[in-house]
Write a protein that holds these residues in place. Structure first.
Motif, PDB file in Angstrom:
ATOM      1  N   GLU A 225     120.659 -16.708  19.624  1.00 22.16           N
ATOM      2  CA  GLU A 225     121.817 -17.171  20.400  1.00 22.16           C
ATOM      3  C   GLU A 225     121.617 -16.887  21.887  1.00 22.16           C
ATOM      4  N   GLU A 226     120.924 -15.793  22.192  1.00 22.32           N
ATOM      5  CA  GLU A 226     120.697 -15.421  23.579  1.00 22.32           C
ATOM      6  C   GLU A 226     119.420 -16.049  24.129  1.00 22.32           C
ATOM      7  N   ILE A 227     118.453 -16.286  23.235  1.00 24.35           N
ATOM      8  CA  ILE A 227     117.165 -16.853  23.665  1.00 24.35           C
ATOM      9  C   ILE A 227     116.869 -18.056  22.776  1.00 24.35           C
ATOM     10  N   PRO A 228     117.408 -19.228  23.093  1.00 27.39           N
ATOM     11  CA  PRO A 228     117.164 -20.422  22.268  1.00 27.39           C
ATOM     12  C   PRO A 228     115.662 -20.691  22.116  1.00 27.39           C
ATOM     13  N   GLY A 229     115.261 -21.003  20.891  1.00 31.65           N
ATOM     14  CA  GLY A 229     113.852 -21.270  20.625  1.00 31.65           C
ATOM     15  C   GLY A 229     113.069 -20.052  20.209  1.00 31.65           C
ATOM     16  N   LEU A 230     113.720 -18.891  20.222  1.00 24.00           N
ATOM     17  CA  LEU A 230     113.018 -17.644  19.895  1.00 24.00           C
ATOM     18  C   LEU A 230     112.474 -17.658  18.474  1.00 24.00           C
ATOM     19  N   MET A 231     113.289 -18.107  17.522  1.00 28.44           N
ATOM     20  CA  MET A 231     112.870 -18.063  16.132  1.00 28.44           C
ATOM     21  C   MET A 231     111.638 -18.931  15.887  1.00 28.44           C
ATOM     22  N   ALA A 232     111.602 -20.100  16.505  1.00 26.53           N
ATOM     23  CA  ALA A 232     110.438 -20.978  16.358  1.00 26.53           C
ATOM     24  C   ALA A 232     109.206 -20.337  16.975  1.00 26.53           C
ATOM     25  N   ALA A 233     109.394 -19.681  18.113  1.00 21.51           N
ATOM     26  CA  ALA A 233     108.262 -19.030  18.777  1.00 21.51           C
ATOM     27  C   ALA A 233     107.738 -17.872  17.946  1.00 21.51           C
TER      28      ALA A 233
END
Length: 254
Positions: free
Chosen positions: A197-205
Motif C-alpha cells: 500500500e505504501e510502495i506500489p509494485g513492491l510485491m511484484a518486485a
C-alpha cells in the motif's frame, strides 16, 4: 504428510503468515498446539484450528517459563517449539535508533534464545527421556543482506548461528533434542500486503527475486517446519532448510 500424532507444540507469532499456517499444519498432522502472539487476534486462528492460545511478547523473557509451563499443564509434555515471532524495522545503519535496534533484537534473537532455553528445560523432562525438536525461523536476509534493514538482517543472521550452537550443545550433552533453522524467502503475508500500500509494485518486485517469479504461500514454509518437527529426520540437527524458491541459488545478474 508427517505423522505428529501424540506430539505437542508451541508456535510463536501465530496470528498471521507463517505462524498461522504452522498452527494449522501441525494440527492437521495430529499435534496438540499452543499458539502465542502479542496480537490477541491469534486466538481466532488457534480456535479455528482447534489449538490453544496465549498472549505473549516473546521479548519478555521472564514470561517464557510460564508459557512452557502452560503447554506442560495442558498436554503433559513438550515435543516441538517453533520460534517464528519476528519483527522488521526498515532502517539503514545510518538511520537505525537504539530503540529500534533493541526492539528488533529483543524479539528476533533474545526471544528466540529464551524460547530455546525454556524449551530445552522442558524437553529434558519429557516422559521417556529427553526428546524434542526446536525450529527457529530465520530469513534469506540472514544470508544476503538488505541495505535498509540492518537490525533485521543481522538479527536473523544471529538466529542461524544460535540454532547451530543449541543443536551442538544438545547433541554433546546426549539430549535427544534437535534444533534446526528454516530460512524462508519472500512470502505472501499481511506485512507484505501492507507494505504494498505504501510502495506500489513492491510485491511484484519481491516475487521477481525468485527464479520461480512468485511469492511463497505461508503453507509451503509450514510444510518444511512440519517435516523438521517430525520423526522423519532424526539425524538432522544444526541444519538450515531453505524455502526460498531458488532465490539464493541464482546469480543476481541473471
Amino acid at each position: 504428510m508427517p505423522d505428529l500424532s501424540g506430539k505437542t507444540a508451541i508456535v510463536t507469532g501465530c496470528a498471521s503468515g507463517i505462524g498461522a499456517a504452522t498452527v494449522r499444519r501441525l494440527r492437521a498432522d495430529g499435534a496438540e498446539v499452543l499458539g502465542t502472539d502479542i496480537d490477541p487476534s491469534g486466538e481466532t486462528v488457534c480456535t479455528e484450528a482447534g489449538a490453544r492460545f496465549a498472549v505473549q511478547d516473546v521479548a519478555d523473557i521472564a514470561l517464557w517459563p510460564e508459557i512452557v509451563a502452560q503447554a506442560g499443564e495442558a498436554f503433559g509434555r513438550l515435543d516441538i517449539l517453533v520460534n517464528n515471532a519476528g519483527i522488521v524495522v526498515s532502517l539503514s545503519i545510518e538511520d537505525v535508533t537504539d530503540e529500534a535496534w533493541d526492539r528488533v533484537y529483543g524479539v528476533n534473537i533474545k526471544g528466540t534464545m529464551a524460547g530455546c532455553r525454556a524449551a530445552i528445560a522442558a524437553m529434558k523432562e519429557n516422559p521417556g527421556g529427553s526428546s524434542g525438536s526446536i525450529i527457529n525461523i530465520a530469513s534469506t536476509s540472514a544470508m544476503a543482506a538488505l541495505p535498509n534493514d540492518v537490525a533485521y538482517c543481522s538479527s536473523k543472521g544471529a538466529v542461524r548461528v544460535l540454532s547451530k550452537s543449541v543443536a551442538t550443545h544438545c547433541a554433546k550433552q546426549g539430549y535427544k533434542i534437535r534444533c534446526n533453522t528454516v530460512i524462508p524467502g519472500a512470502t505472501e503475508t499481511g506485512i507484505l500486503h501492507k507494505a504494498e500500500e505504501e510502495i506500489p509494485g513492491l510485491m511484484a518486485a519481491v516475487a521477481a527475486t525468485s527464479p520461480m517469479n512468485r511469492l511463497a504461500d505461508p503453507a509451503e514454509t509450514a510444510a518444511a517446519i512440519a517435516f523438521l518437527a517430525s520423526d522423519e529426520c532424526p539425524f538432522m540437527t544444526g541444519a538450515e532448510l531453505l524455502v526460498d524458491g531458488g532465490a539464493l541459488s541464482i546469480h543476481p545478474g541473471f
